[in-house]
Enzyme design. Structure first.
Site, PDB file in Angstrom:
ATOM      1  N   HIS A   1      -3.414   4.237  -2.478  1.00 54.80           N
ATOM      2  CA  HIS A   1      -4.427   3.349  -1.880  1.00 54.80           C
ATOM      3  C   HIS A   1      -5.146   4.056  -0.727  1.00 54.80           C
ATOM      4  O   HIS A   1      -6.359   3.943  -0.573  1.00 54.80           O
ATOM      5  CB  HIS A   1      -3.774   2.084  -1.319  1.00 54.80           C
ATOM      6  CG  HIS A   1      -3.145   1.197  -2.337  1.00 54.80           C
ATOM      7  ND1 HIS A   1      -1.787   1.094  -2.485  1.00 54.80           N
ATOM      8  CD2 HIS A   1      -3.684   0.372  -3.269  1.00 54.80           C
ATOM      9  CE1 HIS A   1      -1.508   0.232  -3.443  1.00 54.80           C
ATOM     10  NE2 HIS A   1      -2.644  -0.223  -3.950  1.00 54.80           N
TER      11      HIS A   1
ATOM     12  N   LEU B   1       0.821  -1.220   0.000  1.00 56.30           N
ATOM     13  CA  LEU B   1       0.000   0.000   0.000  1.00 56.30           C
ATOM     14  C   LEU B   1       0.852   1.267   0.000  1.00 56.30           C
ATOM     15  O   LEU B   1       1.930   1.312   0.578  1.00 56.30           O
ATOM     16  CB  LEU B   1      -0.922   0.004   1.223  1.00 56.30           C
ATOM     17  CG  LEU B   1      -1.869  -1.191   1.329  1.00 56.30           C
ATOM     18  CD1 LEU B   1      -2.762  -1.044   2.561  1.00 56.30           C
ATOM     19  CD2 LEU B   1      -2.714  -1.353   0.074  1.00 56.30           C
TER      20      LEU B   1
END
Ligand code: PAF
Length: 290
Positions: free
Chosen positions: A40, A36
């Site tokens: 994100h 991530l």
């Protein structure tokens, strides 16, 4: 920061989602493959703004990697991702095993012909069937009211919008704008593969696309603008330009003239890494057709 609850099986997932619904909360899903980054997390922000219960999925989907692609070395660090999700206000992490998503006997494949063959589909045959199938599975497992995807993967977004409409799936698709480093490079989990020297060159990619978008919006010839972008990307030190194309945002049909709002799509290779990007291109007022 409180620890985030993680479930790995569909029964536990459904129990949590049902409990949230019983409290009158809408359910949002942010599908991810982990690794991530701020892009994100910005999708999590959108999810939180639209629903009282936010589920993130973390599943490195083998079906969307061709043999020889980076499935085995795709960056995986669940503990780090869980901490980031907890900080972003995610309520539940769904991190299934491969056998949960694709149990023995699994046979179904979801394909979206017409949107899947060109661009990324040409470079990665079968990729979008893998994406469409897992996203359909995730929608079935989580049953969200809304799901959030990044504009960074524009072709993927167009395919997911199409399959959701075609299959009457009861989920609203939301899109999050591409997040960028200060030099313009779109955030991507694959940027981690770039060497420092490649990373320095990579900024030329979004810069060339910005210039092409500006030229197109100013009314310059489409072919000449796309060719100039390709030349600039190569001249900066990229090894190959897979495509720079002007397309209709929903059908991805190539456009020979900027006579409506369009999308500039591009992919280029530097070393072993393939970078993708895309930009909205809108004709200057007064040049819209019809
Ligand atoms: O964009 C991604 O990270 C993946 O393609 C997705 C949508 C999570 C499906 O595996």
């Amino acid at each position: 920061m409180s620890a985030i609850q993680t479930v790995r099986d569909v029964a536990s997932l459904r129990a949590q989602v049902a409990a949230a619904r019983a409290e009158g909360r809408q359910v949002a899903l942010v599908p991810t493959m982990g690794a991530l980054h701020a892009g994100h997390l910005s999708l999590l922000d959108i999810a939180r703004a639209h629903a009282g219960f936010v589920v993130a999925s973390l599943f490195v989907n083998p079906a969307q990697f061709a043999p020889g692609e980076d499935f085995a070395r795709y960056p995986r660090d669940e503990a780090r991702d869980r901490a980031l999700l907890a900080g972003a206000g995610c309520d539940l992490l769904f991190a299934p095993e491969v056998e949960t998503v694709y149990p023995p006997g699994f046979r179904t494949s979801v394909t979206v012909p017409g949107l899947s063959e060109a661009f990324e589909g040409a470079a990665r045959p079968g990729h979008f069937a893998g994406v469409a199938t897992v996203v359909t599975k995730l929608f079935g497992m989580v049953q969200p009211d809304v799901a959030v995807f990044g504009e960074k993967d524009w072709q993927q977004l167009a395919i997911i919008r199409r399959l959701t409409a075609d299959l009457d799936l009861p989920v609203t698709i939301l899109a999050g704008p591409t997040r960028r480093d200060p030099d313009g490079l779109a955030l991507s989990s694959r940027n981690a593969y770039l060497s420092p020297a490649e990373r320095a060159v990579a900024a030329a990619f979004p810069r060339a696309l910005q210039e092409a978008a500006a030229a197109l919006a100013a009314g310059r010839d489409v072919g000449a603008s796309l060719a100039a972008a390709e030349r600039a990307i190569r001249a900066a030190g990229f090894d190959a330009v897979d495509y720079v194309a002007l397309v209709a945002p929903d059908t991805l049909a190539p456009l020979a003239a900027l006579d409506r709002p369009a999308r500039l799509l591009a992919a280029a290779r530097i070393g072993a890494t393939r970078l993708l990007d895309n930009l909205e291109v809108v004709p200057a007022t007064g040049e819209l057709g019809g």
